[in-house]
Scaffold this motif. Sequence first.
Motif, PDB file in Angstrom:
ATOM      1  N   LEU A  64       0.832  -1.197   0.000  1.00  0.00           N
ATOM      2  CA  LEU A  64       0.000   0.000   0.000  1.00  0.00           C
ATOM      3  C   LEU A  64       0.872   1.255   0.000  1.00  0.00           C
ATOM      4  O   LEU A  64       0.626   2.201  -0.757  1.00  0.00           O
ATOM      5  CB  LEU A  64      -0.926  -0.012   1.214  1.00  0.00           C
ATOM      6  CG  LEU A  64      -1.840   1.186   1.422  1.00  0.00           C
ATOM      7  CD1 LEU A  64      -2.830   1.309   0.282  1.00  0.00           C
ATOM      8  CD2 LEU A  64      -2.565   1.050   2.752  1.00  0.00           C
ATOM      9  N   GLY A  65       1.912   1.261   0.825  1.00  0.00           N
ATOM     10  CA  GLY A  65       2.841   2.390   0.860  1.00  0.00           C
ATOM     11  C   GLY A  65       3.555   2.587  -0.462  1.00  0.00           C
ATOM     12  O   GLY A  65       3.766   3.730  -0.906  1.00  0.00           O
TER      13      GLY A  65
ATOM     14  N   TRP B 281       1.179   4.295  -2.843  1.00  0.00           N
ATOM     15  CA  TRP B 281       1.011   5.712  -2.509  1.00  0.00           C
ATOM     16  C   TRP B 281       2.249   6.510  -2.907  1.00  0.00           C
ATOM     17  O   TRP B 281       2.158   7.585  -3.492  1.00  0.00           O
ATOM     18  CB  TRP B 281       0.739   5.860  -1.014  1.00  0.00           C
ATOM     19  CG  TRP B 281       0.644   7.281  -0.560  1.00  0.00           C
ATOM     20  CD1 TRP B 281      -0.357   8.153  -0.837  1.00  0.00           C
ATOM     21  CD2 TRP B 281       1.582   7.974   0.257  1.00  0.00           C
ATOM     22  NE1 TRP B 281      -0.104   9.366  -0.241  1.00  0.00           N
ATOM     23  CE2 TRP B 281       1.083   9.271   0.437  1.00  0.00           C
ATOM     24  CE3 TRP B 281       2.778   7.621   0.847  1.00  0.00           C
ATOM     25  CZ2 TRP B 281       1.758  10.219   1.186  1.00  0.00           C
ATOM     26  CZ3 TRP B 281       3.446   8.560   1.607  1.00  0.00           C
ATOM     27  CH2 TRP B 281       2.923   9.840   1.760  1.00  0.00           C
ATOM     28  N   ARG B 282       3.433   5.974  -2.621  1.00  0.00           N
ATOM     29  CA  ARG B 282       4.685   6.656  -2.936  1.00  0.00           C
ATOM     30  C   ARG B 282       4.858   6.843  -4.444  1.00  0.00           C
ATOM     31  O   ARG B 282       5.387   7.843  -4.895  1.00  0.00           O
ATOM     32  CB  ARG B 282       5.864   5.884  -2.348  1.00  0.00           C
ATOM     33  CG  ARG B 282       7.182   6.618  -2.464  1.00  0.00           C
ATOM     34  CD  ARG B 282       8.355   5.891  -1.824  1.00  0.00           C
ATOM     35  NE  ARG B 282       8.499   4.516  -2.292  1.00  0.00           N
ATOM     36  CZ  ARG B 282       8.295   3.439  -1.537  1.00  0.00           C
ATOM     37  NH1 ARG B 282       7.909   3.556  -0.289  1.00  0.00           N
ATOM     38  NH2 ARG B 282       8.465   2.230  -2.030  1.00  0.00           N
TER      39      ARG B 282
ATOM     40  N   GLU C 152       0.086   6.355  -7.270  1.00  0.00           N
ATOM     41  CA  GLU C 152      -1.061   5.640  -7.822  1.00  0.00           C
ATOM     42  C   GLU C 152      -2.353   5.917  -7.068  1.00  0.00           C
ATOM     43  O   GLU C 152      -3.423   5.537  -7.531  1.00  0.00           O
ATOM     44  CB  GLU C 152      -0.789   4.135  -7.828  1.00  0.00           C
ATOM     45  CG  GLU C 152       0.307   3.727  -8.769  1.00  0.00           C
ATOM     46  CD  GLU C 152       0.473   2.229  -8.821  1.00  0.00           C
ATOM     47  OE1 GLU C 152      -0.449   1.502  -8.411  1.00  0.00           O
ATOM     48  OE2 GLU C 152       1.526   1.784  -9.263  1.00  0.00           O
ATOM     49  N   MET C 153      -2.228   6.547  -5.886  1.00  0.00           N
ATOM     50  CA  MET C 153      -3.419   6.865  -5.101  1.00  0.00           C
ATOM     51  C   MET C 153      -3.158   8.130  -4.297  1.00  0.00           C
ATOM     52  O   MET C 153      -2.015   8.468  -4.014  1.00  0.00           O
ATOM     53  CB  MET C 153      -3.827   5.709  -4.196  1.00  0.00           C
ATOM     54  CG  MET C 153      -2.836   5.346  -3.123  1.00  0.00           C
ATOM     55  SD  MET C 153      -3.392   4.023  -2.020  1.00  0.00           S
ATOM     56  CE  MET C 153      -3.676   2.673  -3.127  1.00  0.00           C
ATOM     57  N   THR C 154      -4.242   8.772  -3.946  1.00  0.00           N
ATOM     58  CA  THR C 154      -4.135   9.977  -3.126  1.00  0.00           C
ATOM     59  C   THR C 154      -3.914   9.588  -1.669  1.00  0.00           C
ATOM     60  O   THR C 154      -4.077   8.423  -1.280  1.00  0.00           O
ATOM     61  CB  THR C 154      -5.417  10.820  -3.236  1.00  0.00           C
ATOM     62  OG1 THR C 154      -6.498  10.088  -2.640  1.00  0.00           O
ATOM     63  CG2 THR C 154      -5.747  11.163  -4.679  1.00  0.00           C
ATOM     64  N   THR C 155      -3.585  10.574  -0.866  1.00  0.00           N
ATOM     65  CA  THR C 155      -3.393  10.324   0.560  1.00  0.00           C
ATOM     66  C   THR C 155      -4.704   9.878   1.214  1.00  0.00           C
ATOM     67  O   THR C 155      -4.705   9.014   2.093  1.00  0.00           O
ATOM     68  CB  THR C 155      -2.852  11.594   1.241  1.00  0.00           C
ATOM     69  OG1 THR C 155      -1.627  11.957   0.597  1.00  0.00           O
ATOM     70  CG2 THR C 155      -2.592  11.371   2.720  1.00  0.00           C
TER      71      THR C 155
ATOM     72  N   HIS D  75      -7.124   8.168  -0.244  1.00  0.00           N
ATOM     73  CA  HIS D  75      -7.341   6.765  -0.623  1.00  0.00           C
ATOM     74  C   HIS D  75      -6.413   5.862   0.174  1.00  0.00           C
ATOM     75  O   HIS D  75      -6.820   4.775   0.613  1.00  0.00           O
ATOM     76  CB  HIS D  75      -7.113   6.566  -2.114  1.00  0.00           C
ATOM     77  CG  HIS D  75      -8.175   7.177  -2.964  1.00  0.00           C
ATOM     78  ND1 HIS D  75      -8.199   7.047  -4.326  1.00  0.00           N
ATOM     79  CD2 HIS D  75      -9.250   7.941  -2.662  1.00  0.00           C
ATOM     80  CE1 HIS D  75      -9.248   7.694  -4.818  1.00  0.00           C
ATOM     81  NE2 HIS D  75      -9.888   8.241  -3.818  1.00  0.00           N
ATOM     82  N   TYR D  76      -5.171   6.320   0.364  1.00  0.00           N
ATOM     83  CA  TYR D  76      -4.232   5.552   1.181  1.00  0.00           C
ATOM     84  C   TYR D  76      -4.800   5.339   2.587  1.00  0.00           C
ATOM     85  O   TYR D  76      -4.765   4.228   3.121  1.00  0.00           O
ATOM     86  CB  TYR D  76      -2.879   6.271   1.263  1.00  0.00           C
ATOM     87  CG  TYR D  76      -1.928   5.640   2.237  1.00  0.00           C
ATOM     88  CD1 TYR D  76      -1.116   4.572   1.845  1.00  0.00           C
ATOM     89  CD2 TYR D  76      -1.839   6.077   3.558  1.00  0.00           C
ATOM     90  CE1 TYR D  76      -0.255   3.968   2.741  1.00  0.00           C
ATOM     91  CE2 TYR D  76      -0.977   5.476   4.458  1.00  0.00           C
ATOM     92  CZ  TYR D  76      -0.184   4.430   4.044  1.00  0.00           C
ATOM     93  OH  TYR D  76       0.656   3.827   4.932  1.00  0.00           O
TER      94      TYR D  76
ATOM     95  N   TYR E 114      -7.684   2.729   2.509  1.00  0.00           N
ATOM     96  CA  TYR E 114      -7.172   1.371   2.351  1.00  0.00           C
ATOM     97  C   TYR E 114      -6.481   0.899   3.635  1.00  0.00           C
ATOM     98  O   TYR E 114      -6.647  -0.245   4.056  1.00  0.00           O
ATOM     99  CB  TYR E 114      -6.194   1.287   1.177  1.00  0.00           C
ATOM    100  CG  TYR E 114      -6.854   1.103  -0.160  1.00  0.00           C
ATOM    101  CD1 TYR E 114      -7.183  -0.166  -0.624  1.00  0.00           C
ATOM    102  CD2 TYR E 114      -7.132   2.178  -0.989  1.00  0.00           C
ATOM    103  CE1 TYR E 114      -7.767  -0.355  -1.868  1.00  0.00           C
ATOM    104  CE2 TYR E 114      -7.721   2.017  -2.221  1.00  0.00           C
ATOM    105  CZ  TYR E 114      -8.034   0.743  -2.660  1.00  0.00           C
ATOM    106  OH  TYR E 114      -8.617   0.562  -3.885  1.00  0.00           O
TER     107      TYR E 114
ATOM    108  N   GLY F 148      -5.772   2.803  -6.445  1.00  0.00           N
ATOM    109  CA  GLY F 148      -6.677   3.587  -5.608  1.00  0.00           C
ATOM    110  C   GLY F 148      -8.137   3.228  -5.846  1.00  0.00           C
ATOM    111  O   GLY F 148      -8.462   2.238  -6.511  1.00  0.00           O
TER     112      GLY F 148
END
Length: 194
Positions: A31-32, A35-36, A39-42, A44-45, A48, A94
Amino acid sequence: CCLWLVFVVVVVVLSPRLFFDLIFVSSISKLGDAWREGEMTTAHYALYFMVIWSFWAQSSHYATRFYSDDLSNKLYFFLFQGGIVGLAVNIRGGLTGPNTPYFMGFSAAICVFETLVHFRAWRHFRRTTHRRAAYYALYIGTVGCLRAAVWLVGVFAAVELRVYLFVVAIGISYTRMAHVFTDRFLAYCFGWSK
């Protein structure tokens, strides 16, 4: 390669808690990474992360209260771990990504597994003098059914609705956990005194 797979399956079935936390750590790591890499916003992070953490907390809660070293519990944890691996595989993209319905489907499957083991605990405790534990297991199993239904609706929902369904499913999980972790409720269910 096939021998390695057989070894892993045997070890996981014989000691279901051995790799349990490691699977969650690798899911959060994946997941991290997503995010890094942007591929996803904070937000969405965070959603999840809350889903994965709530599954870990609820399975640990079940293991603390009802685990026994029988085949059905080992099968539950084996299937549960497979569901968490399914979540990890489908994290990328995301909430608006193409993998989100699969993530929600695995979440629904995990909730069904959890519901089944709690109904099993209910069935066991209702025949004993531990009626409060039976009511508690029935309550958690019923909430698990509701969570599974929300996740299942998310599999077929439009992309715009998935965020709301994520929030509803997380809200059900955290409402349940807040209720469960209060000393007064545990004292009621298990007859504990302060």
